[in-house]
Design a protein around this motif. Structure first.
Motif: not given
Length: 160
Positions: A34-47
């Protein structure tokens, strides 16, 4: 110690180190999925580009918020990491039990899978503008890719 033995030892240490690193990377992503998904999502969402100070760029149109897409991206990386780890340990077993020549196709397969997942992360990060606000992550991907290239050249030095 004879020269050929010291070269064998150096190759063995690097092959075992590669296999261990790939295994730990895979286990870390599985254990902290879940943390790795969040980290990838962080980049893909361009947060990082939206945090103060906000960086206005037309690239923000590329942002993807789909959790399913973030999980899929990690799934692809994990599949390549698992393939790489299995191939590397197979190569280590053949290297220790037979020779570098017997192990080389497996070590090369491990390095190919490693290069593939690192390039996916690097190119994905490039698409989502991580060079703007996540320079450390970009540098990490580049250094790991250089490490895989260096190992490939070292293991294949007598054949290239």
């Amino acid at each position: 110690m004879q020269l050929q033995h010291s070269i064998w030892l150096f190759h063995a240490i690097l092959a075992i180190g590669l296999a261990t690193w790939l295994t730990l990377a895979t286990l870390n992503n599985l254990h902290a999925f879940h943390g790795a998904v969040w980290a990838i999502g962080n980049t893909m969402r361009m947060d990082p580009l939206r945090q103060d100070p906000t960086i206005e760029t037309p690239l923000l149109r590329r942002a993807r918020t789909s959790l399913t897409l973030h999980r899929l991206a990690l799934g692809v990386v994990l599949a390549l990491q698992l393939l790489a780890a299995i191939a590397a340990w197979t190569g280590v077993a053949l290297f220790l039990g037979a020779s570098l020549m017997d192990a080389l196709p497996w070590l090369n397969l491990a390095l190919c899978a490693m290069a593939a997942f690192l390039l996916l992360m690097h190119l994905g990060g490039l698409w989502f503008g991580y060079w703007i606000a996540q320079e450390g992550l970009q540098t990490t991907h580049l250094v790991l890719l250089l490490w895989s290239i260096g190992l490939f050249l070292l293991f294949n030095a007598q054949r290239t």
